[in-house]
Design a protein around this motif. Sequence first.
Motif, short mmCIF file in Angstrom:
data_model
loop_
_atom_site.label_atom_id
_atom_site.label_comp_id
_atom_site.label_asym_id
_atom_site.label_seq_id
_atom_site.Cartn_x
_atom_site.Cartn_y
_atom_site.Cartn_z
N GLY A 1 0.80 -1.18 0.00
CA GLY A 1 0.00 0.00 0.00
C GLY A 1 0.86 1.27 0.00
O GLY A 1 0.51 2.25 -0.64
N ASP A 2 1.96 1.25 0.77
CA ASP A 2 2.84 2.43 0.82
C ASP A 2 3.44 2.73 -0.55
O ASP A 2 3.52 3.89 -0.96
N LEU A 3 3.86 1.70 -1.26
CA LEU A 3 4.43 1.91 -2.60
C LEU A 3 3.38 2.40 -3.57
O LEU A 3 3.64 3.29 -4.38
N ALA A 4 2.18 1.84 -3.51
CA ALA A 4 1.11 2.25 -4.42
C ALA A 4 0.73 3.71 -4.22
O ALA A 4 0.25 4.37 -5.15
N ALA A 5 0.92 4.24 -3.03
CA ALA A 5 0.58 5.63 -2.73
C ALA A 5 1.59 6.63 -3.28
O ALA A 5 1.34 7.84 -3.29
N GLN A 6 2.74 6.15 -3.75
CA GLN A 6 3.77 7.05 -4.26
C GLN A 6 3.41 7.52 -5.66
O GLN A 6 2.86 6.77 -6.46
N PRO A 7 3.73 8.78 -5.98
CA PRO A 7 3.43 9.29 -7.32
C PRO A 7 4.22 8.54 -8.39
O PRO A 7 5.33 8.06 -8.13
#
Length: 129
Positions: A1-7
């Motif tokens: 989830g943290d990676l998916a939230a990155q632009p």
Amino acid sequence: GDLAAQPKGARIVAVTHIPLVTAMQCYEPESWLDTPHNWTFVVNGRDVLRVLRDHDVLAVLQAHSHVYERIELNGMSFITTGAVAGADWRGSFLGTPEGYTEIAVSGRTVTSCYRTYGFSSVARQDVPI
């Protein structure tokens, strides 16, 4: 989830304690391979690598083994640092002396340099390969 939230296009440096990618099994003493648990690398590392490859991960900073390694794989740098304590303050560990790793990121380039600091144990006993 943290990676998916990155632009999209964000440069990412991941950090993990136990290495995802390491060559330790190639050079650690064979007696260490006969342990009830795997202490050398993340057991589900392949699953983690599948997640990372979908993002712009430049490097993975890792530790745990007290050995300095740098492995390049699929455009990612896997940098494992030694330890300021070396082999628990008794000398170098598998050839890596007491020290620390300096990391620099410039654009898409990640450089690393392992630095020793002149520590000398009174009870020196290097752990052999």
